[in-house]
Design an enzyme around this catalytic site. Structure first.
Site: not given
Ligand SMILES: [Zn+2]
Length: 286
Positions: A117, A153, A155
């Site tokens: 991220h 992942d 996300h």
């Molecule tokens: Zn994640």
């Protein structure tokens, strides 16, 4: 099976926030599990050193300075004393895993914080430095011609996408839950391919999206595969509403190693107490 190479460093467990899901035991319990298992032998390795020059491949100088400032980044991503150095260790482990992957050794970087991220100039989503993006740019800057990031992942790796978008010689492929954090990755753009599954998807439906991502990887035919290995699409993970089981991560390991390309994998997310079993299943697949 060849020796598995595990890169880790106990210093990555030296920070935590009360009640935070991204916690030191993720690493500690996995190391314990891997040391106890008898199914394959492991050589334990240390991170490589990292220079600012390498970090600056993916991040701004302002961001590197900001990591030293005693101020939280957001609610999920607190400041910790020395977090810049600990995040650099994770980058160093990623670089070591690249080196071993290029030598065709099965390898996994077992470190925290995760990275996918983190954008060029922002720490967010438990991530401070984007180990994967830095490592891919380092590979492309030192002879690799076609590199792919495969991010499973749950996300979307918004940081990796933002850093690698339209960079020549690479492709970013993500399979993730949407709607979900961080809300990006809703469509393909440039060299980035995003496959989404809504909350509460069946295992079979999620696997279909994973297969689409694997097909893109096959078509791109890279000479290096970097895997952002997050284990939070697991059925008992507290941060998603998906239903994957340990055997799905085993299957992913098999599929990815089946491309027979130089490859390295980094731990991203995965917050259930079963994380050690999920990582072990993935490693057995490799
Ligand atoms: Zn994640």
């Amino acid at each position: 099976m060849k020796d598995m190479h595990l890169i880790t460093d106990p210093r990555c467990t030296q920070y935590h926030s009360q009640g935070h899901p991204e916690r030191p035991s993720r690493i500690q319990t996995t190391v314990k599990k891997l040391k106890e298992q008898k199914e394959f032998s492991i050589s334990w390795e240390k991170p490589d050193p990292v220079s600012d020059e390498i970090l600056l491949r993916a991040h701004t100088a302002d961001h590197l300075t900001r990591l030293k400032k005693a101020e939280d980044f957001d609610g999920d991503t607190p400041f910790h004393s020395g977090i810049d150095k600990i995040a650099q260790l994770a980058v160093g482990a990623s670089l070591a895993s690249l080196r071993m992957g290029q030598d065709r050794k099965p390898v996994f970087s077992l470190m925290r914080p995760p990275g996918h991220h983190a954008t060029q100039d922002r720490a967010m989503g438990f991530c401070y430095l984007n180990s994967m993006a830095i490592t891919i740019l380092e590979a492309l800057g030192s002879g690799t011609e076609k590199a792919v990031v495969f991010d499973f992942d749950v996300h979307h790796g918004n940081g990796t996408e933002a850093i690698l978008l339209d960079k020549p010689g690479c492709m970013y492929i993500s399979i993730h839950q949407y709607p979900g954090y961080p809300g990006t990755g809703t469509r393909h753009q440039g060299n980035c391919r995003n496959f989404t599954a809504p909350p509460g998807s069946s295992r079979a439906a999620y696997r279909e999206e994973l297969k689409k991502g694997l097909e893109e990887l096959h078509k791109f035919n890279p000479d290096l595969i970097g895997v952002s290995a997050g284990f939070d699409a697991y059925t008992k993970d507290p941060l998603s509403q998906q239903q994957l089981e340990a055997e799905d991560f085993h299957w992913l390991g098999e599929q990815l190693s089946g491309f027979k390309k130089p490859m390295f994998s980094l731990l991203e997310g995965g917050y259930s107490d079963d994380l050690p079993d999920l990582i072990l299943a993935y490693l057995k697949g490799l």
